[in-house]
Design a protein around this motif. Structure first.
Motif, mmCIF file in Angstrom:
data_model
loop_
_atom_site.group_PDB
_atom_site.id
_atom_site.type_symbol
_atom_site.label_atom_id
_atom_site.label_comp_id
_atom_site.label_asym_id
_atom_site.label_seq_id
_atom_site.Cartn_x
_atom_site.Cartn_y
_atom_site.Cartn_z
ATOM 1 N N LEU A 57 -3.774 70.761 -43.668
ATOM 2 C CA LEU A 57 -2.652 71.299 -44.440
ATOM 3 C C LEU A 57 -2.323 72.743 -44.064
ATOM 4 C CD1 LEU A 57 -0.699 70.398 -46.737
ATOM 5 C CD2 LEU A 57 -2.315 71.435 -48.358
ATOM 6 N N GLN B 285 -2.409 73.852 -53.135
ATOM 7 C CA GLN B 285 -2.261 72.740 -52.193
ATOM 8 C C GLN B 285 -1.099 71.838 -52.588
ATOM 9 O OE1 GLN B 285 -6.326 71.307 -52.447
ATOM 10 N NE2 GLN B 285 -6.855 72.238 -50.486
ATOM 11 N N LYS C 26 0.487 61.345 -44.123
ATOM 12 C CA LYS C 26 -0.887 61.476 -44.618
ATOM 13 C C LYS C 26 -1.521 62.683 -43.929
ATOM 14 C CE LYS C 26 -5.381 60.415 -45.345
ATOM 15 N NZ LYS C 26 -5.994 61.084 -44.179
ATOM 16 N N VAL D 224 2.162 70.850 -50.311
ATOM 17 C CA VAL D 224 2.577 69.462 -50.076
ATOM 18 C C VAL D 224 4.053 69.282 -50.436
ATOM 19 C CG1 VAL D 224 2.290 67.082 -50.886
ATOM 20 C CG2 VAL D 224 0.280 68.443 -50.298
ATOM 21 N N ASN E 17 -4.876 65.869 -44.454
ATOM 22 C CA ASN E 17 -6.035 66.262 -45.249
ATOM 23 C C ASN E 17 -6.024 67.767 -45.504
ATOM 24 O OD1 ASN E 17 -7.394 67.635 -43.084
ATOM 25 N ND2 ASN E 17 -8.311 65.708 -42.397
ATOM 26 N N ASP E 18 -6.969 68.224 -46.301
ATOM 27 C CA ASP E 18 -6.948 69.619 -46.740
ATOM 28 C C ASP E 18 -7.280 70.606 -45.626
ATOM 29 O OD1 ASP E 18 -9.562 68.620 -46.731
ATOM 30 O OD2 ASP E 18 -10.221 69.917 -48.351
ATOM 31 N N SER F 247 -7.832 63.335 -54.185
ATOM 32 C CA SER F 247 -6.691 62.969 -53.348
ATOM 33 C C SER F 247 -5.439 62.995 -54.200
ATOM 34 C CB SER F 247 -6.871 61.592 -52.694
ATOM 35 O OG SER F 247 -7.097 60.593 -53.664
ATOM 36 N N LEU G 155 -2.225 63.587 -49.639
ATOM 37 C CA LEU G 155 -3.202 64.614 -49.301
ATOM 38 C C LEU G 155 -4.584 64.134 -49.714
ATOM 39 C CD1 LEU G 155 -4.050 67.550 -48.481
ATOM 40 C CD2 LEU G 155 -3.665 68.167 -50.885
#
Length: 300
Positions: A183, A202, A177, A206, A179-180, A227, A220
């Motif tokens: 990343l 994005q 898990k 991922v 987040n942006d 999400s 993400l």
């Protein structure tokens, strides 16, 4: 909970979030396991607190909320984090160092708990010191069975993003898990092209992380935008619901806990994703990370 229930175990921080309106219980793994427990799995938190009233109160609160707490008591003070909120309720954290949860030991009791769990969860915050809990998390990953789900909720805080630590934890994970904001940090560390703040870019990032570390699932979260949950066959994307935000403390952890609980219980990727979005949106409307669920969100 019946004998056939799935079980989740977390290791890491249990602490007080010192918010502008007073202290509230928190810590990313504790938030995660609280929400996992509310979503139909047997939940256990392995942590450490000080021999003080703050620690005893935390253990009691988490236990009262349906979580089994394996709390070691050591010579260090119970953890606290100073939390400030911007005008949109978005938190920033000042995590006080060298607290009880930095010194979790991998005991025989912890090994037994890990070996009997269907899933383990860990994050990078608890590995910030080059001793103690970092070694315990590594030992937990190694002790988990071949069929154990290993959920890495990366949770980069206070600038801690050590390449070797993150590589060890990513290699040990089956689900990530992120987040942006995290990343591009991870992309830079591992030589992956940094994503633009656009969905296609994005998504490609991922995919690259998923392939590099042979992950089963990558999640993400992109704040108030969307999400994404990706496995080998499916990409599920959902918009973030528009709600009146009280604060976002623990929202990402609640997403993770709800998703993993539903995933373990056999729900589809999409259904687990939908539940996670629903729960995290609710948490954003409440103050603190452990709100009581309303009737419409509770498990029967």
């Amino acid at each position: 909970m019946n004998a056939q229930s799935k079980s989740v175990l977390t290791m890491g921080e249990l602490l007080w979030d010192m918010l502008p309106d007073g202290k509230k219980p928190g810590g990313a793994p504790a938030n995660f396991v609280y929400h996992a427990a509310q979503n139909g799995v047997e939940a256990t938190a392995v942590t450490a607190v000080g021999d003080d009233e703050l620690g005893r109160e935390l253990v009691q609160l988490l236990t009262e909320r349906g979580v089994n707490v394996a709390a070691q008591v050591n010579e260090y003070a119970t953890g606290i984090t100073a939390v400030s909120l911007d005008e949109n309720g978005i938190p920033s954290y000042d995590v006080v160092r060298d607290r009880a949860w930095d010194h979790i030991a991998f005991t025989d009791q912890v090994r037994e708990l890990v070996e009997s769990a269907d899933a383990i969860c860990y994050g990078s915050i608890a590995a910030r010191e080059p001793h103690g809990t970092r070694d315990a998390i590594y030992a937990m990953i190694d002790a988990a069975g071949p069929d154990t789900v290993r959920f890495f909720d990366i949770n980069i805080r206070s600038g801690f993003a050590d390449h070797d630590v993150l590589e060890r934890m990513l290699n040990g994970a089956t689900i990530l898990k992120i987040n942006d904001e995290e990343l591009p940090i991870v992309a830079r560390l591992f030589g992956i092209e940094e994503p633009e703040f656009k969905v296609p870019s994005q998504t490609e990032c991922v995919k690259a992380i998923k392939e590099m570390f042979d992950l089963d699932v990558v999640i993400l979260t992109a704040g108030d935008s969307y999400s994404l949950v990706m496995d080998d066959e499916t990409i599920s994307m959902l918009p973030t619901p528009k709600v009146e935000v009280a604060d976002t403390v623990g929202a990402g952890d609640s997403f993770s806990g709800a998703f993993l609980a539903y995933w373990l219980r056999g729900f589809s990727l999409r259904a687990a994703h939908e539940r996670a979005v629903e729960v995290s949106a609710f948490v954003c409307t409440q103050q603190g990370a452990w709100p009581e669920y309303p009737a419409e969100l509770r498990e029967d």
